[in-house]
Enzyme design. Structure first.
Site, short mmCIF file in Angstrom:
data_model
loop_
_atom_site.label_atom_id
_atom_site.label_comp_id
_atom_site.label_asym_id
_atom_site.label_seq_id
_atom_site.Cartn_x
_atom_site.Cartn_y
_atom_site.Cartn_z
N ASP A 123 5.93 -4.64 -10.42
CA ASP A 123 6.88 -3.92 -9.56
C ASP A 123 7.51 -2.71 -10.27
OD1 ASP A 123 8.48 -5.17 -11.41
OD2 ASP A 123 9.65 -6.33 -9.96
N GLY A 124 7.16 -2.52 -11.53
CA GLY A 124 7.72 -1.38 -12.26
C GLY A 124 9.16 -1.57 -12.68
N ARG A 181 0.43 4.78 -29.13
CA ARG A 181 0.06 3.46 -29.64
C ARG A 181 -1.39 3.47 -30.10
NH1 ARG A 181 3.35 0.53 -25.58
NH2 ARG A 181 4.67 2.16 -24.71
N ASP A 250 -1.65 -2.33 -27.79
CA ASP A 250 -0.82 -1.40 -27.01
C ASP A 250 0.65 -1.51 -27.41
OD1 ASP A 250 -1.44 -3.98 -25.69
OD2 ASP A 250 0.14 -3.39 -24.31
P1 AMP Z 1 3.96 -5.48 -22.21
O1 AMP Z 1 3.58 -6.90 -22.17
O2 AMP Z 1 5.41 -5.25 -21.88
O3 AMP Z 1 3.54 -4.79 -23.44
O4 AMP Z 1 3.19 -4.79 -20.99
C1 AMP Z 1 1.79 -4.81 -20.87
C2 AMP Z 1 1.37 -3.95 -19.70
O5 AMP Z 1 1.91 -4.45 -18.47
C3 AMP Z 1 1.82 -2.51 -19.77
O6 AMP Z 1 0.83 -1.70 -19.20
C4 AMP Z 1 3.07 -2.51 -18.94
O7 AMP Z 1 3.39 -1.23 -18.45
C5 AMP Z 1 2.69 -3.46 -17.82
N1 AMP Z 1 3.86 -4.09 -17.19
C6 AMP Z 1 4.68 -5.01 -17.74
N2 AMP Z 1 5.65 -5.35 -16.86
C7 AMP Z 1 5.45 -4.64 -15.73
C8 AMP Z 1 6.11 -4.54 -14.46
N3 AMP Z 1 7.20 -5.28 -14.19
N4 AMP Z 1 5.61 -3.69 -13.57
C9 AMP Z 1 4.52 -2.94 -13.84
N5 AMP Z 1 3.86 -2.99 -14.99
C10 AMP Z 1 4.31 -3.82 -15.95
MG MG Z 2 3.88 -3.01 -24.15
#
Ligand code: AMP
Ligand code: MG
Length: 490
Positions: A123-124, A181, A250
């Protein structure tokens, strides 16, 4: 009056394939809950202006400030060893870059500011709990002297995000020397876009490794530079008992900063195989695995850079292996030097490594608190061993070791007081213990009470000071306060 951001954007001038242009999604009722005023000043921003409703609207993504060029960055990455060719900023938007008071370029990024073309099914948005956690832990890391992204502000959006339940939504303003990254390189490598890899590498050299601009083989030197910074970073993590929790490629920064505070945690009792993250079922990112994983991630970076090294594949691989080969010694040198300081050794002698390892082994066996054992060892240097030995289930294990340690430190000319103050300067009294972070989040989420958050942030800003008024913050959790699992909270 308007809020002024002195943006000087460079990443958004790179080719279109590097990002997607996207504005933050406005939110209902932004309310600023925390502004990091000293950091605002450091960035050349006006803290008073950021605290106005207009400032809060910007920090919540409701208004885009003049000069911003909002983008979501593209990247790929290995998540728990599995390659995903497209990840990208799914819930973060880079507003732009400013040059800080030290002349360093800094990204200003909103995290939780709405969907982007990289959101996939997400949901961003971000929930308040993880935003507060990142604020607390990243600023604690900064105060501990560890390279890290920082937190400029936290804003609640006035909207709910749906996770397992409905939770208050929030936006964190994250500051980084860049958000590039290992996964950013992987994004282009998997697309076999060598031109883009070269553009990115050149951008990184100018931005993070300017001393390499005119060297003979800049891309090899770049890899060596990232290897050196990551080796140093992971050593620093281990020396304070930090577990990142989700060291995917990442989440591995090219600048050598700690980035992406998800299920991270500081350990209480020393346990090399400690894991907190609920999603790390195999213990891939356990405390003591972190150096190995950092090298694994750097190897993925090296693979991306091979086409820049040489047209001859074999030659390029040999060069990469040679550079990666330095990691292990660099990590060990930083880690061992840090450990020597932690136990108050000013010089280096045969047998030191074994002596220190024996302490760590005894700590593991006796579930000794990592932070307090080292902190109180500083007091043991002035003959007050009570608190140090109290960390051990069997205090005799400490006594046996301390006898050998006293013989060793007696070989050095420093006074006991000198040794104690040197040790206290590297062994923090206060780290963001899980149970404290959780309690702060509960008060904010359930009771809209931010006083505990403010107090914790204040204490953690001076981790090496005794702060007798806040002594309880140094205490490990009681058995019923222990937090055994941490969550990504995405
Ligand atoms: P992270 O685990 O926070 O490193 O995120 C891994 C990937 O998932 C990245 O591409 C983030 O942008 C995406 N992501 C994490 N949470 C959300 C969210 N609530 N909405 C959209 N993308 C997300
Ligand atoms: Mg991340």
């Amino acid at each position: 009056m308007t809020v002024h951001f002195p943006f000087q954007n460079s990443y958004s001038a790179l080719p279109d394939s590097f990002f997607a242009r996207v504005a933050p999604t406005p939110v209902a009722a932004p309310r600023l809950i925390k502004l990091n005023r000293p950091l605002a000043v450091q960035l050349g921003l006006e803290p008073d202006m950021l605290e106005t409703p207009e400032g809060a609207a910007i920090l919540a993504g409701k208004t885009v400030p003049a000069g911003a060029d909002p983008i979501a960055m593209a990247y790929a990455g290995h998540q728990f060893g599995q390659f995903v060719p497209q990840l990208g900023d799914g819930r973060a938007i880079l507003l732009g870059e400013v040059i800080d008071r030290d002349g360093i370029r800094r990204d200003i990024q909103l995290k939780g500011s709405g969907p982007t073309p990289f959101s996939r099914r997400g949901d961003g948005r971000a929930a308040l709990g993880p935003v507060l956690r990142e604020y607390i832990v990243s600023e604690a890391m900064y105060a501990l002297g560890i390279p890290t992204t920082r937190s400029l502000a936290a804003v609640v959006t006035g909207e709910h995000v749906i996770r397992e339940t409905a939770l208050p939504g929030a936006v964190l303003t994250r500051i980084a020397s860049s958000h590039i990254r290992v996964g950013t390189f992987q994004f282009f490598a998997v697309r076999r876009d060598t031109d883009a890899i070269r553009r990115l590498a050149d951008h990184v050299i100018i931005r993070h490794y300017p001393e390499l601009r005119d060297v003979q083989r800049p891309y090899q030197a770049l890899l060596a530079g990232v290897v050196a910074r990551q080796a140093d970073l992971v050593a620093r993590w281990l020396l304070v008992g930090f577990i990142h929790g989700v060291m995917n490629t990442d989440n591995s920064s090219i600048s050598g900063e700690t980035i992406d505070y998800g299920p991270c945690a500081f350990m209480d009792a020393y346990n090399p195989s400690q894991v907190f993250s609920s999603i790390d079922e195999m213990g891939r990112y356990a405390y003591a695995n972190q150096p190995r994983i950092a090298l694994w991630n750097l190897t993925r970076l090296a693979e991306c850079l091979l086409p820049l090294f040489s047209d001859e594949q074999e030659k390029a691989v040999a060069e990469a292996q040679d550079i990666l080969g330095a990691f292990s010694d660099q990590f060990s040198a930083a880690y061992q030097a840090g450990l020597r300081k932690k136990v108050g050794l000013f010089t280096e002698r045969d047998g030191d490594e074994a002596l220190i390892q024996d302490l760590l082994d005894a700590m593991a066996k006796n579930q000794a608190d990592f932070t307090l054992t080292f902190r109180k060892l500083g007091d043991a240097a002035v003959d007050d061993s009570a608190d140090a030995r109290a960390q051990f289930i069997e205090p005799a294990a400490f006594d046996e070791w301390a006898g050998r340690w006293r013989t060793r430190i007696a070989l050095e000319p420093q006074t006991a007081a000198e040794r104690q103050s040197a040790m206290h300067a590297v062994n923090p009294m206060f780290v963001p213990r899980n149970h404290r972070v959780e309690a702060v989040i509960q008060a904010a989420v359930n009771d809209d009470n931010y006083a505990p958050f403010e107090e914790l942030v204040k204490v953690l800003a001076k981790p090496f000071d005794d702060q007798p008024d806040y002594a309880a913050y140094a205490d490990p959790p009681l058995p019923d306060q222990r937090v055994l699992r941490t969550f990504c909270g995405t």
